[in-house]
Design a protein around this motif. Structure first.
Motif, PDB file in Angstrom:
ATOM      1  N   ALA A  53       0.895  -0.942  -0.037  1.00 38.88           N
ATOM      2  CA  ALA A  53      -0.114   0.011   0.106  1.00 38.88           C
ATOM      3  C   ALA A  53       1.088   1.393  -0.085  1.00 38.88           C
ATOM      4  N   ASP A  54       2.077   1.132   0.712  1.00 37.49           N
ATOM      5  CA  ASP A  54       2.924   2.349   0.636  1.00 37.49           C
ATOM      6  C   ASP A  54       3.489   2.674  -0.785  1.00 37.49           C
ATOM      7  N   LEU A  55       3.931   1.574  -1.615  1.00 36.24           N
ATOM      8  CA  LEU A  55       3.995   1.982  -2.855  1.00 36.24           C
ATOM      9  C   LEU A  55       3.110   2.447  -3.625  1.00 36.24           C
ATOM     10  N   ARG A  56       1.872   1.912  -3.624  1.00 36.34           N
ATOM     11  CA  ARG A  56       0.733   2.536  -4.286  1.00 36.34           C
ATOM     12  C   ARG A  56       0.550   4.073  -3.818  1.00 36.34           C
ATOM     13  N   ASP A  57       0.680   4.237  -2.633  1.00 39.97           N
ATOM     14  CA  ASP A  57       0.388   5.499  -2.095  1.00 39.97           C
ATOM     15  C   ASP A  57       1.432   6.494  -2.835  1.00 39.97           C
ATOM     16  N   LEU A  58       2.730   5.926  -2.734  1.00 44.49           N
ATOM     17  CA  LEU A  58       3.841   6.937  -3.277  1.00 44.49           C
ATOM     18  C   LEU A  58       3.652   7.142  -4.703  1.00 44.49           C
ATOM     19  N   LEU A  59       2.960   6.240  -5.549  1.00 42.47           N
ATOM     20  CA  LEU A  59       2.850   6.669  -7.023  1.00 42.47           C
ATOM     21  C   LEU A  59       1.586   7.713  -7.054  1.00 42.47           C
ATOM     22  N   VAL A  60       0.607   7.625  -6.088  1.00 41.02           N
ATOM     23  CA  VAL A  60      -0.233   8.521  -6.625  1.00 41.02           C
ATOM     24  C   VAL A  60      -0.462   9.769  -5.638  1.00 41.02           C
ATOM     25  N   SER A  61       0.122   9.745  -4.272  1.00 39.78           N
ATOM     26  CA  SER A  61       0.014  10.990  -3.414  1.00 39.78           C
ATOM     27  C   SER A  61       0.646  12.205  -3.711  1.00 39.78           C
ATOM     28  N   PRO A  62      -0.128  13.227  -3.979  1.00 37.50           N
ATOM     29  CA  PRO A  62       0.346  14.592  -4.145  1.00 37.50           C
ATOM     30  C   PRO A  62       1.170  15.100  -2.999  1.00 37.50           C
ATOM     31  N   ILE A  63       1.409  14.316  -1.966  1.00 38.75           N
ATOM     32  CA  ILE A  63       2.102  14.783  -0.755  1.00 38.75           C
ATOM     33  C   ILE A  63       3.558  14.819  -1.081  1.00 38.75           C
ATOM     34  N   TYR A  64       3.841  13.712  -1.913  1.00 37.15           N
ATOM     35  CA  TYR A  64       5.317  13.565  -2.184  1.00 37.15           C
ATOM     36  C   TYR A  64       5.958  14.419  -3.439  1.00 37.15           C
ATOM     37  N   SER A  65       7.055  15.228  -3.034  1.00 34.32           N
ATOM     38  CA  SER A  65       7.713  16.102  -4.130  1.00 34.32           C
ATOM     39  C   SER A  65       8.017  14.854  -5.511  1.00 34.32           C
ATOM     40  N   ARG A  66       8.116  15.945  -6.496  1.00 34.23           N
ATOM     41  CA  ARG A  66       8.697  15.129  -7.643  1.00 34.23           C
ATOM     42  C   ARG A  66      10.030  14.575  -7.504  1.00 34.23           C
ATOM     43  N   ASP A  67      10.809  15.253  -6.720  1.00 39.30           N
ATOM     44  CA  ASP A  67      12.330  14.766  -6.366  1.00 39.30           C
ATOM     45  C   ASP A  67      12.039  13.339  -5.519  1.00 39.30           C
ATOM     46  N   ASP A  68      11.090  13.567  -4.442  1.00 41.35           N
ATOM     47  CA  ASP A  68      11.210  12.346  -3.490  1.00 41.35           C
ATOM     48  C   ASP A  68      10.531  11.086  -4.282  1.00 41.35           C
ATOM     49  N   GLN A  69       9.484  11.472  -5.108  1.00 44.44           N
ATOM     50  CA  GLN A  69       9.062  10.265  -5.882  1.00 44.44           C
ATOM     51  C   GLN A  69      10.164   9.852  -6.776  1.00 44.44           C
ATOM     52  N   GLY A  70      10.840  10.423  -7.593  1.00 46.83           N
ATOM     53  CA  GLY A  70      11.965   9.861  -8.425  1.00 46.83           C
ATOM     54  C   GLY A  70      13.039   9.198  -8.018  1.00 46.83           C
ATOM     55  N   SER A  71      13.500   9.717  -6.570  1.00 48.82           N
ATOM     56  CA  SER A  71      14.554   8.955  -5.860  1.00 48.82           C
ATOM     57  C   SER A  71      13.904   7.677  -5.433  1.00 48.82           C
ATOM     58  N   ALA A  72      12.777   7.773  -4.851  1.00 47.14           N
ATOM     59  CA  ALA A  72      12.116   6.505  -4.317  1.00 47.14           C
ATOM     60  C   ALA A  72      12.097   5.607  -5.356  1.00 47.14           C
ATOM     61  N   VAL A  73      11.482   5.812  -6.447  1.00 53.36           N
ATOM     62  CA  VAL A  73      11.004   4.899  -7.636  1.00 53.36           C
ATOM     63  C   VAL A  73      12.378   4.432  -8.162  1.00 53.36           C
ATOM     64  N   THR A  74      13.246   5.212  -8.278  1.00 53.10           N
ATOM     65  CA  THR A  74      14.619   4.844  -8.922  1.00 53.10           C
ATOM     66  C   THR A  74      15.603   3.873  -7.848  1.00 53.10           C
ATOM     67  N   ALA A  75      15.433   4.067  -6.435  1.00 53.27           N
ATOM     68  CA  ALA A  75      15.967   2.937  -5.641  1.00 53.27           C
ATOM     69  C   ALA A  75      15.101   1.786  -5.715  1.00 53.27           C
ATOM     70  N   ILE A  76      13.867   1.922  -5.773  1.00 53.66           N
ATOM     71  CA  ILE A  76      12.902   0.551  -5.773  1.00 53.66           C
ATOM     72  C   ILE A  76      13.360   0.043  -7.024  1.00 53.66           C
ATOM     73  N   ALA A  77      13.484   0.526  -8.018  1.00 47.21           N
ATOM     74  CA  ALA A  77      13.490  -0.227  -9.607  1.00 47.21           C
ATOM     75  C   ALA A  77      15.110  -0.688  -9.497  1.00 47.21           C
ATOM     76  N   GLN A  78      16.057  -0.018  -9.026  1.00 48.99           N
ATOM     77  CA  GLN A  78      17.312  -0.586  -9.005  1.00 48.99           C
ATOM     78  C   GLN A  78      17.552  -1.955  -8.116  1.00 48.99           C
ATOM     79  N   LYS A  79      16.734  -1.719  -6.832  1.00 43.67           N
ATOM     80  CA  LYS A  79      16.828  -2.904  -6.047  1.00 43.67           C
ATOM     81  C   LYS A  79      15.985  -4.136  -6.544  1.00 43.67           C
ATOM     82  N   MET A  80      14.889  -3.772  -7.497  1.00 42.97           N
ATOM     83  CA  MET A  80      14.380  -5.034  -8.028  1.00 42.97           C
ATOM     84  C   MET A  80      15.072  -5.653  -9.290  1.00 42.97           C
ATOM     85  N   GLY A  81      16.157  -5.005  -9.658  1.00 40.55           N
ATOM     86  CA  GLY A  81      16.856  -5.173 -10.736  1.00 40.55           C
ATOM     87  C   GLY A  81      16.222  -4.970 -12.147  1.00 40.55           C
ATOM     88  N   MET A  82      15.362  -3.873 -12.295  1.00 43.14           N
ATOM     89  CA  MET A  82      14.955  -3.619 -13.419  1.00 43.14           C
ATOM     90  C   MET A  82      15.644  -3.204 -14.372  1.00 43.14           C
TER      91      MET A  82
END
Length: 186
Positions: free
Chosen positions: A47-76
């Motif tokens: 649910a936290d990941l879904r919230d990260l993707l849709v919530s306006p509370i997170y800045s573009r930079d926060d979303q970008g760094s979080a998604v990039t870290a997740i993508a790298q960790k997942m080996g995308m």
């Protein structure tokens, strides 16, 4: 279809087409397919990941760094990592579920497959799913990938949707038809 759903679908389709073309050119479609399965599972589980993707509370930079870290960790693969980072920078991460669906459709089309959404009253065995896939292949003319789910309200039978065709052999549907026929008589 609502206007916002149409806009989301259009956005997802553009990103999906770009990612698909890059990955196909690099001959990494199997890796992309595995990445999509992992990402879809992560979205379902968190649910936290879904919230990260849709919530306006997170800045573009926060979303970008979080998604990039997740993508790298997942080996995308890099194309998918870059697409998600660009989507974050443009505030388009809310279309990630549609992106996954569009990419799966493009991959299936490239492989000559079609997906059948099958809803049954009880979970199908592997043998039943295989037999159904073979039967549908004879009807459709393409390899069929089964996307199975369970709905106990069906009582028995199946509801199969392939493309725009739907076959409803559920007992619930037959009971509803019988009930309507009885109302017309009485």
């Amino acid at each position: 279809m609502s206007e916002s759903a149409s806009i989301s679908s259009g956005i997802a389709e553009r990103y999906a087409t770009a990612v698909f073309e890059l990955v196909k050119e690099a001959k990494e479609l199997p890796k992309l397919e595995a990445n999509l399965d992992d990402f879809a599972a992560a979205l379902d589980d968190s649910a936290d990941l879904r919230d990260l993707l849709v919530s306006p509370i997170y800045s573009r930079d926060d979303q970008g760094s979080a998604v990039t870290a997740i993508a790298q960790k997942m080996g995308m693969i890099p194309a998918m990592q870059n697409a998600l980072a660009l989507m974050a920078a443009r505030r388009r991460l809310f279309v990630a579920p549609q992106l996954i669906a569009k990419l799966r459709d493009l991959i299936a089309e490239d492989k000559g497959e079609v997906t059948a959404d099958v809803v049954s009253a009880t979970a199908m065995t592997n043998a039943q799913a295989k037999k159904l896939a073979e039967t549908l292949k004879a009807s459709v003319g393409k390899d069929v990938k089964i996307n199975a789910s369970v709905d106990e309200k069906l009582i028995g039978g199946l509801v199969v949707k392939v493309g725009s065709k739907m076959i409803d052999t559920s007992i619930r549907s037959k009971l509803n038809s019988l009930q309507n026929a009885m109302k017309e008589v009485g």
